[in-house]
Design a protein around this motif. Structure first.
Motif, PDB file in Angstrom:
ATOM      1  N   LEU A  39       0.839  -1.200   0.000  1.00 38.15           N
ATOM      2  CA  LEU A  39       0.000   0.000   0.000  1.00 38.15           C
ATOM      3  C   LEU A  39       0.869   1.242   0.000  1.00 38.15           C
ATOM      4  O   LEU A  39       1.833   1.344   0.764  1.00 38.15           O
ATOM      5  N   ILE A  40       0.523   2.196  -0.855  1.00 38.98           N
ATOM      6  CA  ILE A  40       1.074   3.539  -0.760  1.00 38.98           C
ATOM      7  C   ILE A  40      -0.046   4.511  -1.107  1.00 38.98           C
ATOM      8  O   ILE A  40      -0.727   4.343  -2.127  1.00 38.98           O
ATOM      9  N   ILE A 116       0.009  -2.257  -4.806  1.00 39.03           N
ATOM     10  CA  ILE A 116       1.131  -2.675  -5.643  1.00 39.03           C
ATOM     11  C   ILE A 116       1.397  -4.163  -5.398  1.00 39.03           C
ATOM     12  O   ILE A 116       1.392  -4.628  -4.255  1.00 39.03           O
ATOM     13  N   GLY A 117       1.651  -4.918  -6.455  1.00 41.45           N
ATOM     14  CA  GLY A 117       1.909  -6.343  -6.328  1.00 41.45           C
ATOM     15  C   GLY A 117       3.006  -6.671  -5.334  1.00 41.45           C
ATOM     16  O   GLY A 117       3.961  -5.910  -5.169  1.00 41.45           O
ATOM     17  N   GLY A 244       2.119   4.398   3.935  1.00 38.85           N
ATOM     18  CA  GLY A 244       2.445   3.105   3.358  1.00 38.85           C
ATOM     19  C   GLY A 244       2.238   1.999   4.370  1.00 38.85           C
ATOM     20  O   GLY A 244       2.073   2.246   5.569  1.00 38.85           O
ATOM     21  N   HIS A 245       2.228   0.762   3.898  1.00 34.48           N
ATOM     22  CA  HIS A 245       2.205  -0.373   4.814  1.00 34.48           C
ATOM     23  C   HIS A 245       3.557  -0.447   5.517  1.00 34.48           C
ATOM     24  O   HIS A 245       4.587  -0.035   4.966  1.00 34.48           O
ATOM     25  N   ALA A 246       3.582  -0.964   6.728  1.00 38.58           N
ATOM     26  CA  ALA A 246       4.865  -1.295   7.341  1.00 38.58           C
ATOM     27  C   ALA A 246       5.472  -2.427   6.520  1.00 38.58           C
ATOM     28  O   ALA A 246       4.792  -3.414   6.220  1.00 38.58           O
ATOM     29  N   PRO A 247       6.729  -2.308   6.095  1.00 40.30           N
ATOM     30  CA  PRO A 247       7.299  -3.338   5.225  1.00 40.30           C
ATOM     31  C   PRO A 247       7.082  -4.749   5.768  1.00 40.30           C
ATOM     32  O   PRO A 247       7.343  -5.036   6.934  1.00 40.30           O
ATOM     33  N   GLY A 248       6.548  -5.609   4.885  1.00 37.99           N
ATOM     34  CA  GLY A 248       6.235  -6.983   5.268  1.00 37.99           C
ATOM     35  C   GLY A 248       4.864  -7.168   5.872  1.00 37.99           C
ATOM     36  O   GLY A 248       4.420  -8.307   6.057  1.00 37.99           O
ATOM     37  N   HIS A 249       4.157  -6.084   6.175  1.00 39.48           N
ATOM     38  CA  HIS A 249       2.830  -6.116   6.805  1.00 39.48           C
ATOM     39  C   HIS A 249       1.809  -5.678   5.749  1.00 39.48           C
ATOM     40  O   HIS A 249       1.435  -4.513   5.668  1.00 39.48           O
ATOM     41  N   MET A 250       1.356  -6.654   4.949  1.00 44.29           N
ATOM     42  CA  MET A 250       0.708  -6.330   3.694  1.00 44.29           C
ATOM     43  C   MET A 250      -0.811  -6.202   3.787  1.00 44.29           C
ATOM     44  O   MET A 250      -1.441  -6.617   4.765  1.00 44.29           O
ATOM     45  N   ALA A 251      -1.381  -5.653   2.720  1.00 45.87           N
ATOM     46  CA  ALA A 251      -2.830  -5.687   2.505  1.00 45.87           C
ATOM     47  C   ALA A 251      -3.175  -7.043   1.903  1.00 45.87           C
ATOM     48  O   ALA A 251      -2.666  -7.402   0.834  1.00 45.87           O
ATOM     49  N   ILE A 252      -4.009  -7.813   2.592  1.00 48.01           N
ATOM     50  CA  ILE A 252      -4.446  -9.107   2.056  1.00 48.01           C
ATOM     51  C   ILE A 252      -5.739  -8.883   1.289  1.00 48.01           C
ATOM     52  O   ILE A 252      -6.761  -8.489   1.860  1.00 48.01           O
TER      53      ILE A 252
END
Length: 263
Positions: A39-40, A116-117, A244-252
């Motif tokens: 996410l951004i 983003i993928g 943005g998402h915290a790196p590694g903490h993604m939108a599922i």
């Protein structure tokens, strides 16, 4: 709150409910078969430049969806983008000012969100092909590194390519390349195999984002373009606000991994 014993068996709705309730964990290995996304979100005044940045740098920035200004959900993500990820980073003028589990207090009606993928999407396929994924084995966040490769600039945005790294046995590198190349919308094939110094990475034990992982004697570091690249561009380019998402903490998301698999 603790993570469930089998996060891979959860549905996206179930996972998002846990994150909304306060669980903060990296999402690699969660919701098997369901696509994860970076996410951004930026104010509308920067949205075209960010979209152009992604178009010019499709390997690290494959766009899966873009919202209208102020929208907090999309056809790809039926949850709430402000609360349903396990972690966020808020940037002001390129500086991280908050790392939180809910960005409602920072949200603005002019924010345009980009999904983003994410390379987590092809990790199930790697494991099915017999290629181990070390950060899942070690229950860690994937290691991510800024590189010396600069992305093509677009308007307000420019910055370095960020990569994720997975150690792969030398005999299986070709398998890893073959499997991941079939997922071009989630970064696809690696951008580099072997010596990290060629990417300007001096120490694999000190990632810029995420956690270090064990690299065994018979293994080669393999690097994939990473969707944290837009956040590196935010830090380099300093827009007034970005989330943005915290790196590694993604939108599922509510999309299946198979949607992004090509023959």
């Amino acid at each position: 709150m603790t993570a469930p014993l089998d996060p891979g068996a959860l549905t996206p709705d179930q996972a998002r409910a846990l994150f909304r309730a306060g669980l903060r964990v990296p999402t690699s290995g969660w919701c098997a078969g369901w696509t994860q996304a970076n996410l951004i979100a930026v104010p509308r005044e920067y949205a075209f430049d960010l979209l152009l940045f992604a178009q010019r740098n499709p390997k690290p920035c494959p766009v899966l969806d873009v919202t209208e200004p102020g929208e907090t959900a999309s056809p790809l993500f039926a949850g709430d983008l402000r609360t349903d990820l396990p972690g966020y980073v808020v940037y002001e003028h390129g500086v991280p000012v908050a790392e939180v589990g809910d960005v409602t207090a920072y949200w603005r009606e002019d924010l345009v969100s980009f999904l983003i993928g994410c390379s987590f999407t092809f990790e199930d396929a790697l494991r099915e092909a017999g290629v181990s994924v070390r950060h899942i084995e070690q229950n860690r966040n994937v290691p991510m590194y800024r590189t010396n490769r600069m992305c093509r600039r677009a308007g307000e945005f420019g910055g370095p390519l960020v990569v994720s790294m997975r150690p792969v046995p030398a005999a299986q590198v070709a398998d890893a390349v073959r499997v991941t190349s079939r997922y071009p919308s989630v970064h696809g094939a690696p951008v580099h195999v072997g010596d990290p110094v060629e990417l300007g990475i001096d120490d694999l034990s000190a990632p810029d984002f995420g956690d270090p992982v064990e690299i065994r004697v018979d293994e080669i570091p393999v690097f994939w373009a990473c969707g944290v690249t837009p956040q590196a561009a935010v830090m380099a380019s300093r827009p007034k606000l970005a989330i943005g998402h915290a790196p590694g903490h993604m939108a599922i998301t509510d999309a299946r991994d198979s949607r992004y698999l090509v023959p």
